[in-house]
Write a protein that holds these residues in place. Structure first.
Motif: not given
Length: 289
Positions: A18, A29, A33, A37, A50
């Motif tokens: 990521v 970052q 993320t 999501k 992850r």
């Protein structure tokens, strides 16, 4: 669904991280993320696993990579068309092999830079096989390669032949190189699906005991010059070496398979103003050299 969410997901898949995806996409970052999501919530599935050293796609993630790339590509095309005025502008990624970049495409790039200052055309060195794969998955918009005819596997692609591109069989030409012609054929810049007939003719002419395919024209030249093998290369890429005496033609060879420098693009992509400008310029510039 926001295509930026797909871009964030694909960036993480391609970069394996990521953080690296954020750097490539030039965002933070947390932004990457949050976009991933949001995509996972929208689809109702976990897309990335992850790991301590990064991320990798889950089974669900793997299943959407290809359609996600296509959606991003088409979205980008719509955006470019909407933003493009009568004067072509925007980005285009072009792939080509070593011989064509060095001997055919530099005048084309110079022409495009001078004539269309608002165009951003990037040129990437690649093997014919690699360039075609990237063309199909949307990482490239146009590919220049050497071919001899349509392939049954290319129904999704269009092509235009620009100029004849004959090949030569060459060996070391300087005194001290081995007098006997090696039975090993060494070649580069050949895609078997598009130039298979030429390769078969060269192997039969040489009575080759072995054929070695390399990614570097320079490496093929060095092997031929040192007598390790006979090089099968586009004539344009060895003309100076022959003139300087470093290489010589092994035989006065006129294969039945005719080969051409050609441009390839995805079927249906014509209408993209930048691609159309590049194809027209290639017909004007490459054909003239």
């Amino acid at each position: 669904m926001d295509t930026r969410h797909l871009e964030a997901f694909l960036g993480a898949v391609d970069a394996g991280s990521v953080t690296r995806a954020a750097s490539l996409l030039q965002v933070t970052q947390p932004t990457v993320t949050n976009r991933i999501k949001a995509l996972e919530r929208w689809l109702g599935a976990t897309l990335l696993e992850r790991l301590p050293g990064g991320v990798r796609p889950t089974t669900a993630g793997h299943s959407i990579v290809a359609p996600a790339r296509e959606i991003v590509r088409l979205s980008g095309r719509v955006r470019r068309i909407a933003e493009t005025s009568l004067r072509p502008q925007g980005r285009l990624c072009v792939g080509a092999s070593e011989s064509l970049i060095n001997h055919r495409l530099l005048p084309l790039i110079e022409y495009l830079l001078l004539r269309y200052p608002d165009m951003d055309v990037s040129l990437r060195l690649s093997t014919p096989q690699g360039a075609l794969a990237m063309l199909r998955n949307g990482q490239m918009d146009c590919v220049f390669m050497i071919g001899s005819g349509p392939s049954d596997e290319d129904e999704d692609l269009e092509h235009r032949d620009l100029c004849p591109e004959p090949f030569a069989l060459v060996a070391g030409g300087r005194p001290g190189t081995r007098a006997a012609v090696s039975s090993m054929l060494v070649t580069a810049d050949i895609d078997v699906r598009h130039c298979g007939g030429l390769l078969n003719e060269a192997e039969a002419t040489l009575k080759a005991g072995r054929t070695l395919k390399l990614d570097s024209i320079t490496a093929v030249k060095r092997m031929a010059e040192s007598g390790i093998g006979v090089g099968l290369l586009p004539e344009v890429s060895v003309a100076e070496d022959i003139a300087d005496g470093r290489l010589r033609k092994v035989v006065d060879w006129l294969p039945a398979t005719s080969t051409h420098t050609r441009a390839l693009w995805r079927r249906g992509d014509v209408g993209h103003p930048v691609l159309d400008a590049v194809l027209k310029a290639a017909s004007d510039v490459v054909s003239a050299h």
